[in-house]
Design an enzyme around this catalytic site. Structure first.
Site, PDB file in Angstrom:
ATOM      1  N   ASP A  67     -18.596  96.415 -14.062  1.00  0.00           N
ATOM      2  CA  ASP A  67     -17.663  95.415 -13.551  1.00  0.00           C
ATOM      3  C   ASP A  67     -18.181  93.998 -13.729  1.00  0.00           C
ATOM      4  OD1 ASP A  67     -19.700  95.575 -11.586  1.00  0.00           O
ATOM      5  OD2 ASP A  67     -18.497  96.904 -10.361  1.00  0.00           O
ATOM      6  N   ASN A 136     -17.624 100.975   2.136  1.00  0.00           N
ATOM      7  CA  ASN A 136     -16.306 101.575   2.333  1.00  0.00           C
ATOM      8  C   ASN A 136     -16.022 102.706   1.342  1.00  0.00           C
ATOM      9  OD1 ASN A 136     -15.936 100.136  -0.016  1.00  0.00           O
ATOM     10  ND2 ASN A 136     -14.252  98.874   0.736  1.00  0.00           N
ATOM     11  N   HIS A 138     -16.517 102.490  -2.012  1.00  0.00           N
ATOM     12  CA  HIS A 138     -16.126 102.095  -3.363  1.00  0.00           C
ATOM     13  C   HIS A 138     -17.246 102.386  -4.365  1.00  0.00           C
ATOM     14  CE1 HIS A 138     -17.877  97.873  -2.546  1.00  0.00           C
ATOM     15  NE2 HIS A 138     -18.494  98.277  -3.652  1.00  0.00           N
ATOM     16  N   GLU A 143     -11.715 100.118  -4.924  1.00  0.00           N
ATOM     17  CA  GLU A 143     -11.630 100.082  -3.478  1.00  0.00           C
ATOM     18  C   GLU A 143     -10.758 101.226  -2.945  1.00  0.00           C
ATOM     19  OE1 GLU A 143     -13.440  98.078  -1.903  1.00  0.00           O
ATOM     20  OE2 GLU A 143     -13.645  96.161  -2.916  1.00  0.00           O
TER      21      GLU A 143
END
Length: 241
Positions: A67, A136, A138, A143
């Site tokens: 990313d 979380n 990811h 996400e």
């Protein structure tokens, strides 16, 4: 799934570097999927030491990063391009022309996503994908959501992710709102996946990702479906397993 737990961070970093360098030693033209953030830094340091000892060469390797932030140039000190040059690329013999990171300043970001997927597919299947794990759940910047995209795409960063990233920026308003990320489908196409997690604050999400139900609300849980998943944990991260 092969889960290994280590007493010290140094042992974990050595193991992670050993997996990656071993892949390159077996296949000098290996295609590596790479990650950024705090977790892989020690692994990259160990890889550099392995290279300096003459035990591995990266001159035929191709790399694809997961990313990049949108709106940050490759020269920005918080870009992932800069991170990779600082922690690995500038310290080993890799051909920088074969070290790919998505372009977060492309004029047409959607076209950049298509270009990046096509580049990976034309180069060949990623031999091993290195991953960290977000609080979380990811992976990359995929996400939690009711649905996940397979290919490289633009994502609005979750508040939890922006909060976690804020420590790297001098002001809250500087934290990027969006990123380009490799999709979960592309991640799962890798021949092997190496998931590395450190710290007690990740223990709950480690348990959920590796033993909980498979759900797009915890993107990392989809890794349970991969036939060649290796997980490296420190004692704190693995304390609830």
């Amino acid at each position: 799934m092969n889960i290994l737990t280590f007493d010290t961070e140094e042992q974990l970093n050595e193991a992670g570097a050993g997996v990656l360098s071993g892949m390159v030693q077996m296949n000098p033209s290996a295609i590596l999927g790479l990650a950024t953030g705090g977790t892989p830094i020690g692994i990259y340091e160990q890889l550099v030491q392995t290279y300096k000892r003459g035990l591995v060469s990266f001159n035929k390797v191709t790399t694809f990063n997961l990313d990049e932030y949108v709106g940050i140039t490759p020269e920005h000190h918080q870009s992932y391009s800069y991170y990779m040059r600082q922690h690995l690329f500038n310290q080993v013999d890799i051909n920088i022309e074969q070290a790919y990171v998505p372009c977060g300043t492309a004029t047409d970001l959607e076209e950049e996503c298509v270009r990046y997927d096509r580049l990976i597919e034309n180069t060949g299947q990623i031999d091993i994908q290195l991953l960290g794990l977000g609080h979380n759940g990811h992976i990359g910047f995929n996400e939690p959501s009711h649905a996940l995209l397979s290919g490289t795409h633009i994502v609005e960063l979750a508040e939890a992710t922006k909060t976690a990233n804020a420590r790297y920026f001098s002001a809250e308003e500087e934290v990027p709102q969006k990123a380009i990320t490799m999709g979960v489908g592309m991640i799962l196409k890798a021949k092997n996946i190496l998931l590395v997690v450190k710290g007690e604050d990740k223990a709950e999400i480690v348990k959920r990702a590796l033993t909980g139900p498979i759900s797009t609300n915890c993107p990392a849980s989809l890794l349970q479906t991969h036939p060649h998943l290796t997980v490296l944990l420190d004692r704190a991260a693995g304390s609830l397993l």
